[in-house]
Enzyme design. Structure first.
Site, PDB file in Angstrom:
ATOM      1  N   ALA A  22       0.815  -1.210   0.000  1.00 45.06           N
ATOM      2  CA  ALA A  22       0.000   0.000   0.000  1.00 45.06           C
ATOM      3  C   ALA A  22       0.855   1.269   0.000  1.00 45.06           C
ATOM      4  O   ALA A  22       0.324   2.370  -0.106  1.00 45.06           O
ATOM      5  CB  ALA A  22      -0.934   0.003   1.217  1.00 45.06           C
ATOM      6  N   CYS A  23       2.176   1.119   0.091  1.00 46.41           N
ATOM      7  CA  CYS A  23       3.093   2.260   0.189  1.00 46.41           C
ATOM      8  C   CYS A  23       3.789   2.486  -1.154  1.00 46.41           C
ATOM      9  O   CYS A  23       4.450   1.585  -1.685  1.00 46.41           O
ATOM     10  CB  CYS A  23       4.119   1.981   1.287  1.00 46.41           C
ATOM     11  SG  CYS A  23       5.481   3.165   1.346  1.00 46.41           S
ATOM     12  N   GLY A  24       3.671   3.694  -1.686  1.00 44.41           N
ATOM     13  CA  GLY A  24       4.296   4.023  -2.963  1.00 44.41           C
ATOM     14  C   GLY A  24       5.808   3.912  -2.929  1.00 44.41           C
ATOM     15  O   GLY A  24       6.430   3.426  -3.880  1.00 44.41           O
TER      16      GLY A  24
END
Length: 140
Positions: free
Chosen positions: A10-12
């Site tokens: 979920a983390c870019g």
């Protein structure tokens, strides 16, 4: 040694780091740390390799950091580790482990410091920023 990334899909920043590793020709062991958090011993070993304290590795954004009162400077390293074990989202990531070292890859291009093949060519991050890897001049 395989490349290992402690990853949050979920983390870019984590997605960009994973993509850079793959573009270097490596297929890393992906540890989704929210599904399979590191053990306390593993986390302590990572902190030692990173030359960081638990406070240095705490993530505030999008976590229960404030609700848990983790900004209190009187908290011990042990108390901070307890909080990270109870709430793995507090562990700042991505952390990448290779035979060349361990890095907290913030920003994601820090991974290039420890890849066997850091010459990944121009790489475009999700936000559009272009990273020119080590060994390449700006002309490409």
């Amino acid at each position: 040694m395989t490349v290992r990334i402690y990853h949050n899909p979920a983390c870019g920043t984590s997605r960009n780091t994973l993509a850079m590793i793959r573009q270097s020709g490596e297929e890393p062991e992906v540890v989704e740390y929210l599904v399979t958090p590191p053990s306390r011993e593993e986390l302590v070993a990572l902190l030692i390799a990173l030359d960081m304290s638990p406070r240095d590795l705490l993530r505030e954004k999008g976590t229960p950091y404030a609700q848990l009162g983790l900004g209190d400077p009187r908290l011990t390293d042990g108390a901070l580790l307890d909080a990270m074990m109870a709430h793995p989202i507090l562990i700042n990531l991505p952390i990448v482990v290779t035979e060349k070292g361990v890095r907290l890859c913030r920003p994601s291009e820090r991974v290039l410091e420890i890849l066997a093949n850091p010459d990944i060519g121009p790489f475009t991050k999700e936000d559009g920023e272009v990273v020119i890897s080590a060994g390449l001049d700006q002309a490409g």
